[in-house]
Design a protein around this motif. Structure first.
Motif, PDB file in Angstrom:
ATOM      1  N   ALA A  27       0.833  -1.211   0.000  1.00 26.59           N
ATOM      2  CA  ALA A  27       0.000   0.000   0.000  1.00 26.59           C
ATOM      3  C   ALA A  27       0.864   1.257   0.000  1.00 26.59           C
ATOM      4  CB  ALA A  27      -0.936  -0.004   1.202  1.00 26.59           C
ATOM      5  N   ARG A  28       1.966   1.235   0.765  1.00 28.31           N
ATOM      6  CA  ARG A  28       2.865   2.404   0.786  1.00 28.31           C
ATOM      7  C   ARG A  28       3.486   2.621  -0.586  1.00 28.31           C
ATOM      8  NH1 ARG A  28       4.558   0.219   5.761  1.00 28.31           N
ATOM      9  NH2 ARG A  28       6.459  -0.546   4.791  1.00 28.31           N
ATOM     10  N   ALA A  31       0.800   3.942  -3.046  1.00 32.65           N
ATOM     11  CA  ALA A  31       0.459   5.351  -2.814  1.00 32.65           C
ATOM     12  C   ALA A  31       1.592   6.267  -3.260  1.00 32.65           C
ATOM     13  CB  ALA A  31       0.143   5.575  -1.336  1.00 32.65           C
ATOM     14  N   GLY A  76       2.094   8.923   1.599  1.00 28.69           N
ATOM     15  CA  GLY A  76       1.940   7.503   1.320  1.00 28.69           C
ATOM     16  C   GLY A  76       3.211   6.716   1.591  1.00 28.69           C
ATOM     17  N   THR A  81      -1.410   6.096   4.309  1.00 30.33           N
ATOM     18  CA  THR A  81      -2.008   5.804   3.015  1.00 30.33           C
ATOM     19  C   THR A  81      -3.426   6.334   2.875  1.00 30.33           C
ATOM     20  OG1 THR A  81      -2.615   3.618   3.830  1.00 30.33           O
ATOM     21  CG2 THR A  81      -0.553   3.802   2.598  1.00 30.33           C
TER      22      THR A  81
END
Length: 102
Positions: A27-28, A31, A76, A81
């Motif tokens: 997810a990081r 983003a 992010g 996020t």
């Protein structure tokens, strides 16, 4: 009839469940990458509109939207996020709104 046949739901193995740390890392990266891509696209559009005959509000809107996306990319990459997602959406909306003035 016992009701057990081909329609039985298979048991879920523990190894099938995703690793939360890997999900957070993904997810990081997503983003940060999306924010950087939107920021670069916004800056390129701002430069192209500035060189053309568009009103001054249009390149400024693209630049402000790109700034919001760049900030979302930074947030992010640091693990924020959810806030990054909202900044990316807001930045893209500002760029789209600026395009309407052209």
């Amino acid at each position: 009839m016992s009701g057990r046949g081909d329609s039985e739901i298979p048991d879920v193995e523990v190894s099938d469940v995703g690793d939360p740390a890997e999900d957070a890392r993904r997810a990081r990266w997503l983003a940060a990458g999306t924010g950087a891509l939107l920021a670069l696209a916004g800056l390129a559009a701002s430069a192209l509109r500035f060189a053309g005959s568009a009103p001054a509000l249009v390149p400024a809107a693209y630049a402000v939207g790109a700034l919001a996306c760049a900030l979302g990319s930074v947030l992010g990459s640091r693990g924020r996020t959810r806030r990054a997602l909202w900044l990316l959406v807001a930045g893209a909306m500002v760029m789209a709104l600026g395009d309407q003035f052209d």
